[in-house]
Design a protein around this motif. Structure first.
Motif, PDB file in Angstrom:
ATOM      1  N   GLN A  20      13.605  -4.240  -4.643  1.00 39.37           N
ATOM      2  CA  GLN A  20      12.479  -3.781  -3.833  1.00 39.37           C
ATOM      3  C   GLN A  20      12.515  -2.270  -3.597  1.00 39.37           C
ATOM      4  O   GLN A  20      12.202  -1.802  -2.509  1.00 39.37           O
ATOM      5  CB  GLN A  20      12.435  -4.541  -2.499  1.00 39.37           C
ATOM      6  CG  GLN A  20      12.214  -6.015  -2.729  1.00 39.37           C
ATOM      7  CD  GLN A  20      12.178  -6.834  -1.443  1.00 39.37           C
ATOM      8  OE1 GLN A  20      12.604  -6.387  -0.385  1.00 39.37           O
ATOM      9  NE2 GLN A  20      11.666  -8.043  -1.540  1.00 39.37           N
ATOM     10  N   ILE A  75       7.009  -1.135  -4.497  1.00 39.06           N
ATOM     11  CA  ILE A  75       6.234  -2.162  -3.793  1.00 39.06           C
ATOM     12  C   ILE A  75       6.279  -3.485  -4.567  1.00 39.06           C
ATOM     13  O   ILE A  75       6.273  -3.508  -5.800  1.00 39.06           O
ATOM     14  CB  ILE A  75       4.778  -1.713  -3.561  1.00 39.06           C
ATOM     15  CG1 ILE A  75       4.113  -1.290  -4.875  1.00 39.06           C
ATOM     16  CG2 ILE A  75       4.707  -0.597  -2.534  1.00 39.06           C
ATOM     17  CD1 ILE A  75       2.638  -1.010  -4.713  1.00 39.06           C
ATOM     18  N   ASP A 117       0.476  -6.868  -0.875  1.00 35.44           N
ATOM     19  CA  ASP A 117       1.614  -6.698  -1.788  1.00 35.44           C
ATOM     20  C   ASP A 117       1.897  -5.216  -2.058  1.00 35.44           C
ATOM     21  O   ASP A 117       2.710  -4.878  -2.911  1.00 35.44           O
ATOM     22  CB  ASP A 117       1.349  -7.394  -3.127  1.00 35.44           C
ATOM     23  CG  ASP A 117       1.486  -8.897  -3.022  1.00 35.44           C
ATOM     24  OD1 ASP A 117       2.242  -9.364  -2.157  1.00 35.44           O
ATOM     25  OD2 ASP A 117       0.834  -9.603  -3.805  1.00 35.44           O
ATOM     26  N   GLY A 118       1.172  -4.354  -1.343  1.00 36.31           N
ATOM     27  CA  GLY A 118       1.343  -2.920  -1.540  1.00 36.31           C
ATOM     28  C   GLY A 118       1.884  -2.267  -0.275  1.00 36.31           C
ATOM     29  O   GLY A 118       3.000  -2.555   0.146  1.00 36.31           O
ATOM     30  N   TYR A 119       1.046  -1.435   0.340  1.00 36.17           N
ATOM     31  CA  TYR A 119       1.506  -0.690   1.512  1.00 36.17           C
ATOM     32  C   TYR A 119       1.001  -1.284   2.821  1.00 36.17           C
ATOM     33  O   TYR A 119       0.968  -0.616   3.848  1.00 36.17           O
ATOM     34  CB  TYR A 119       1.099   0.784   1.371  1.00 36.17           C
ATOM     35  CG  TYR A 119       1.825   1.454   0.239  1.00 36.17           C
ATOM     36  CD1 TYR A 119       3.171   1.794   0.378  1.00 36.17           C
ATOM     37  CD2 TYR A 119       1.191   1.720  -0.969  1.00 36.17           C
ATOM     38  CE1 TYR A 119       3.867   2.391  -0.661  1.00 36.17           C
ATOM     39  CE2 TYR A 119       1.877   2.327  -2.018  1.00 36.17           C
ATOM     40  CZ  TYR A 119       3.213   2.661  -1.853  1.00 36.17           C
ATOM     41  OH  TYR A 119       3.893   3.248  -2.883  1.00 36.17           O
ATOM     42  N   HIS A 152       1.135   3.311   6.604  1.00 34.78           N
ATOM     43  CA  HIS A 152       1.373   4.111   5.406  1.00 34.78           C
ATOM     44  C   HIS A 152       0.039   4.744   5.002  1.00 34.78           C
ATOM     45  O   HIS A 152      -1.017   4.133   5.174  1.00 34.78           O
ATOM     46  CB  HIS A 152       1.908   3.214   4.290  1.00 34.78           C
ATOM     47  CG  HIS A 152       2.348   3.991   3.088  1.00 34.78           C
ATOM     48  ND1 HIS A 152       1.470   4.434   2.137  1.00 34.78           N
ATOM     49  CD2 HIS A 152       3.565   4.426   2.708  1.00 34.78           C
ATOM     50  CE1 HIS A 152       2.141   5.108   1.205  1.00 34.78           C
ATOM     51  NE2 HIS A 152       3.418   5.115   1.529  1.00 34.78           N
TER      52      HIS A 152
END
Ligand SMILES: [Zn+2]
Length: 163
Positions: free
Chosen positions: A41, A44, A68-70, A125
């Motif tokens: 990990q 991302i 699944d990203g920020y 983020h």
């Protein structure tokens, strides 16, 4: 038969990328290939799982949802803070990061806006809420060293972790 060197857990992968948002605007792109340790990990999750099994010179388009990203954008992570509470030596620059300890652990806050007596700090983020469109090309794949596995990140040139 030659085993193909594909991306699996424990490989150090170098890739170049071009990242766009859903409107097609460029958010980021690599100058030099980015190196990461696959399976730890370091990148991302939505991107890491799509790179699994690729081999050198493969290119792939990967679409990553905010989850699944920020992360999704959370209004409750936007704080108005009196300037007096910031470190006195801090030169305020939009986008700079502050770290703060919370009940959930360490949190990074980005300076979003400077007002007269206050600043706006944002714990989201900068890419939170964005669906990410990556064009990725795999540049290199090698076995990680024992030390890299122990540390959970890449060492040496191109590794972004220095210590
Ligand atoms: Zn290390």
């Amino acid at each position: 038969m030659k085993m193909s060197n594909s991306i699996t857990k424990g490989k150090v992968v170098g890739f170049s990328y071009h990242l766009k948002n859903s409107q097609g605007a460029t958010l980021d792109q690599s100058d030099e290939p980015l190196l990461y340790l696959h399976g730890w990990q370091n990148i991302i999750p939505g991107l890491e799982k799509e790179l699994e099994g690729l081999v050198e010179n493969n290119s792939k388009q990967v679409v990553v949802s905010p989850e699944d990203g920020y992360g999704t954008y959370d209004e409750s992570l936007v704080f108005q803070v009196p300037k007096a509470e910031l470190p006195p030596e801090a030169e305020l620059e939009i986008g700079m990061e502050f770290q703060t300890d919370t009940a959930d652990g360490r949190m990074v806050l980005y300076l979003q806006e400077v007002r007269e007596a206050d600043v706006i700090l944002n714990g989201n983020h900068p890419l939170a809420g964005e669906t990410l469109h990556f064009d990725v090309t795999i540049k290199s794949i090698r076995e990680a060293t024992k030390e890299e596995i122990q540390h959970g990140h890449v060492h040496g040139p191109g590794g972004h972790h220095h210590h």
